[in-house]
Design an enzyme around this catalytic site. Structure first.
Site, PDB file in Angstrom:
ATOM      1  N   TRP A 102     -15.670   6.725  17.511  1.00  0.00           N
ATOM      2  CA  TRP A 102     -15.820   5.030  17.981  1.00  0.00           C
ATOM      3  C   TRP A 102     -17.354   4.509  17.575  1.00  0.00           C
ATOM      4  O   TRP A 102     -17.310   3.454  16.805  1.00  0.00           O
ATOM      5  CB  TRP A 102     -15.870   4.996  19.224  1.00  0.00           C
ATOM      6  CG  TRP A 102     -14.446   5.400  19.925  1.00  0.00           C
ATOM      7  CD1 TRP A 102     -13.956   6.351  20.777  1.00  0.00           C
ATOM      8  CD2 TRP A 102     -13.239   4.721  19.509  1.00  0.00           C
ATOM      9  NE1 TRP A 102     -12.785   6.288  21.029  1.00  0.00           N
ATOM     10  CE2 TRP A 102     -12.157   5.468  20.132  1.00  0.00           C
ATOM     11  CE3 TRP A 102     -12.966   3.403  18.787  1.00  0.00           C
ATOM     12  CZ2 TRP A 102     -11.011   5.049  20.067  1.00  0.00           C
ATOM     13  CZ3 TRP A 102     -11.769   3.239  18.899  1.00  0.00           C
ATOM     14  CH2 TRP A 102     -10.627   4.008  19.457  1.00  0.00           C
ATOM     15  N   ASP A 170     -22.123   0.949  23.867  1.00  0.00           N
ATOM     16  CA  ASP A 170     -20.856   0.996  24.127  1.00  0.00           C
ATOM     17  C   ASP A 170     -20.466   2.172  25.068  1.00  0.00           C
ATOM     18  O   ASP A 170     -20.880   3.333  24.949  1.00  0.00           O
ATOM     19  CB  ASP A 170     -20.006   1.671  22.699  1.00  0.00           C
ATOM     20  CG  ASP A 170     -18.535   1.907  23.148  1.00  0.00           C
ATOM     21  OD1 ASP A 170     -17.943   1.706  24.228  1.00  0.00           O
ATOM     22  OD2 ASP A 170     -17.672   1.992  21.966  1.00  0.00           O
ATOM     23  N   LYS A 194     -10.524   3.425  30.939  1.00  0.00           N
ATOM     24  CA  LYS A 194     -10.918   4.798  31.149  1.00  0.00           C
ATOM     25  C   LYS A 194     -11.463   5.037  32.573  1.00  0.00           C
ATOM     26  O   LYS A 194     -11.044   5.924  33.285  1.00  0.00           O
ATOM     27  CB  LYS A 194     -11.816   4.994  30.021  1.00  0.00           C
ATOM     28  CG  LYS A 194     -10.964   5.361  28.589  1.00  0.00           C
ATOM     29  CD  LYS A 194     -11.740   5.389  27.509  1.00  0.00           C
ATOM     30  CE  LYS A 194     -10.869   5.355  26.283  1.00  0.00           C
ATOM     31  NZ  LYS A 194     -11.647   4.994  24.985  1.00  0.00           N
TER      32      LYS A 194
HETATM   33  C1  LIG Z   1     -11.459   4.383  23.837  1.00  0.00           C
HETATM   34  C2  LIG Z   1     -12.800   3.630  23.054  1.00  0.00           C
HETATM   35  C3  LIG Z   1     -12.961   2.688  22.385  1.00  0.00           C
HETATM   36  C4  LIG Z   1     -11.684   1.833  21.806  1.00  0.00           C
HETATM   37  O1  LIG Z   1     -11.267   0.887  22.814  1.00  0.00           O
HETATM   38  P1  LIG Z   1     -10.216  -0.382  22.763  1.00  0.00           P
HETATM   39  O2  LIG Z   1     -10.359  -1.111  23.968  1.00  0.00           O
HETATM   40  O3  LIG Z   1      -8.954   0.557  22.501  1.00  0.00           O
HETATM   41  O4  LIG Z   1     -10.758  -1.078  21.654  1.00  0.00           O
HETATM   42  C5  LIG Z   1     -14.051   2.196  22.030  1.00  0.00           C
HETATM   43  N1  LIG Z   1     -15.263   2.954  22.245  1.00  0.00           N
HETATM   44  C6  LIG Z   1     -15.180   4.200  23.195  1.00  0.00           C
HETATM   45  C7  LIG Z   1     -16.363   4.768  23.543  1.00  0.00           C
HETATM   46  C8  LIG Z   1     -14.004   4.581  23.505  1.00  0.00           C
HETATM   47  O5  LIG Z   1     -13.893   5.536  24.235  1.00  0.00           O
END
Ligand SMILES: *Cc1c(COP(=O)(O)O)cnc(C)c1O
Length: 360
Positions: A102, A170, A194
């Site tokens: 990511w 992020d 998540k």
């Molecule tokens: C799952 C994830 C993403 C992707 O997220 P989307 O909402 O599907 O775009 C980005 N960064 C991290 C750290 C993730 O775990």
């Protein structure tokens, strides 16, 4: 009905009391006689829902008046574009730490938008099994981007670096899983699916001081300033996802007792599972000590021929979601906020019994 024990990496487990409450409230939201999905996004109910959700997020994250919280769509992936778009212009320098998948995607998106991407540090040479040690960073760039918890590789920053430019983080797979001093961060984002709720809503936390540096020549729908000006109601917000997230936030505050209490449970869950793996002769965890994630425990079955059987047997025993990401293979238990200590104990019991059955 007994529910499977859920280790899916995302969307992931939701607290059962929240799901039950959603069912209870589904046909009649706050005595309107209507479902929350049927209400106008300009109605006082939805405006109140957004305000309450934002206030809870700020309270839980411990930030004050100098921060805005935006509730957006497009997932974390859209933030990979919105950050460069709002905080820099084409041709300008932007800095990233590459901790895999990511984090890599985020920096590749900036590159596609013709920003000059500088990789400040990377753990790529060692298969992304650790977080580079960075305490103080000086960069000549518009911002520095890091990924707090690396969902695929099972690593996490325990402390964010201090840096001379805005820090963007992020937090998609660990927001509200532990106490973090968000005042050291300038921009943080996390989709809900998540640790916080269902897919469809993305939380963006940003320091108000950043607006002065933002680009204005961008489409409204991609502009942080525009969403902030309209209190996350610039266009139709994802009302249902916000509503469920609101109930999860209430669960964290009222049932669990806040982030410090949740962090304690999460730490206990993670150490139980890592201890089981470290003591085992069949399983191992590649993430290096000091960099291990408390949300995504990545591990392998050392006898490759047993890997599929292990995942299948777990499923038959009511334990789902253990398959590793297709990029890295192996196994992964995502032990997000809604996964209980008992759930992890069930997994550990299953792993010990499995190892015993297969040792000869
Ligand atoms: C799952 C994830 C993403 C992707 O997220 P989307 O909402 O599907 O775009 C980005 N960064 C991290 C750290 C993730 O775990």
């Amino acid at each position: 009905m007994s529910r499977p024990v859920n280790f899916y990496p995302g969307p992931g487990a939701l607290p059962l009391p929240v799901l039950e409450r959603v069912r209870e409230e589904l046909l009649d939201y706050e005595d309107t006689g209507l479902c929350v999905m049927e209400l106008s996004h300009r109605s006082p109910h939805i405006i109140r829902l957004i305000d309450d959700t934002v206030a809870r997020i700020k309270r839980l994250l411990g930030v004050g008046e100098d921060f805005d919280v935006l509730l957006l769509q497009g997932g974390a992936s859209l933030q990979f574009c919105m950050i460069p778009m709002n905080l820099s212009a084409p041709g300008q320098k932007v800095a990233y730490v590459d901790t895999g998948y990511w984090a890599t995607k985020a920096m590749e998106e900036a590159g596609k938008m013709h920003r000059e991407v500088q990789v400040v540090a990377s753990s790529r040479e060692e298969n992304y099994t650790f977080i580079p040690r960075l305490d103080e960073v000086e960069v000549d760039a518009k911002y520095l981007h890091i990924c707090s918890n690396n969902t695929i590789y099972g690593t996490a920053w325990d402390r964010y670096p201090r840096v001379n430019v805005p820090l963007a983080v992020d937090m998609s797979s660990d927001i509200m899983s532990r106490v973090v001093d968000c005042n050291t961060v300038d921009l943080a984002y996390a989709h809900a699916q998540k640790t916080l709720g269902p897919a469809g809503v993305t939380v963006v936390l940003l320091k108000r001081g950043l607006y002065d540096r933002m680009e204005t020549d961008i489409p409204n729908i991609l502009s942080y300033a525009m969403h902030a000006k309209h209190n996350s109601n610039y266009h139709t917000p994802p009302c249902f996802a916000i509503y469920v997230m609101n109930r999860v936030l209430q669960w964290i505050e009222n049932d669990i007792g806040g982030l410090a209490a949740l962090e304690k449970i999460n730490a206990e869950k993670a150490s139980l599972l890592y201890e089981c793996i470290d003591a085992s002769k069949l399983f191992s965890a590649p993430a290096q000590a000091g960099s291990r994630s408390r949300m995504n425990v990545v591990f392998t079955v050392d006898r490759k021929d047993l890997e599929e059987d292990f995942i299948g047997s777990a499923e038959r025993a009511g334990i789902v979601g253990l398959r590793g990401h297709r990029r890295v293979g192996g196994c992964r238990a995502s032990i997000y906020n809604a996964v209980s200590l008992e759930d992890v104990e069930t997994l550990v019991g299953f792993m010990r019994a499995y190892e015993k059955r297969h040792s000869s």
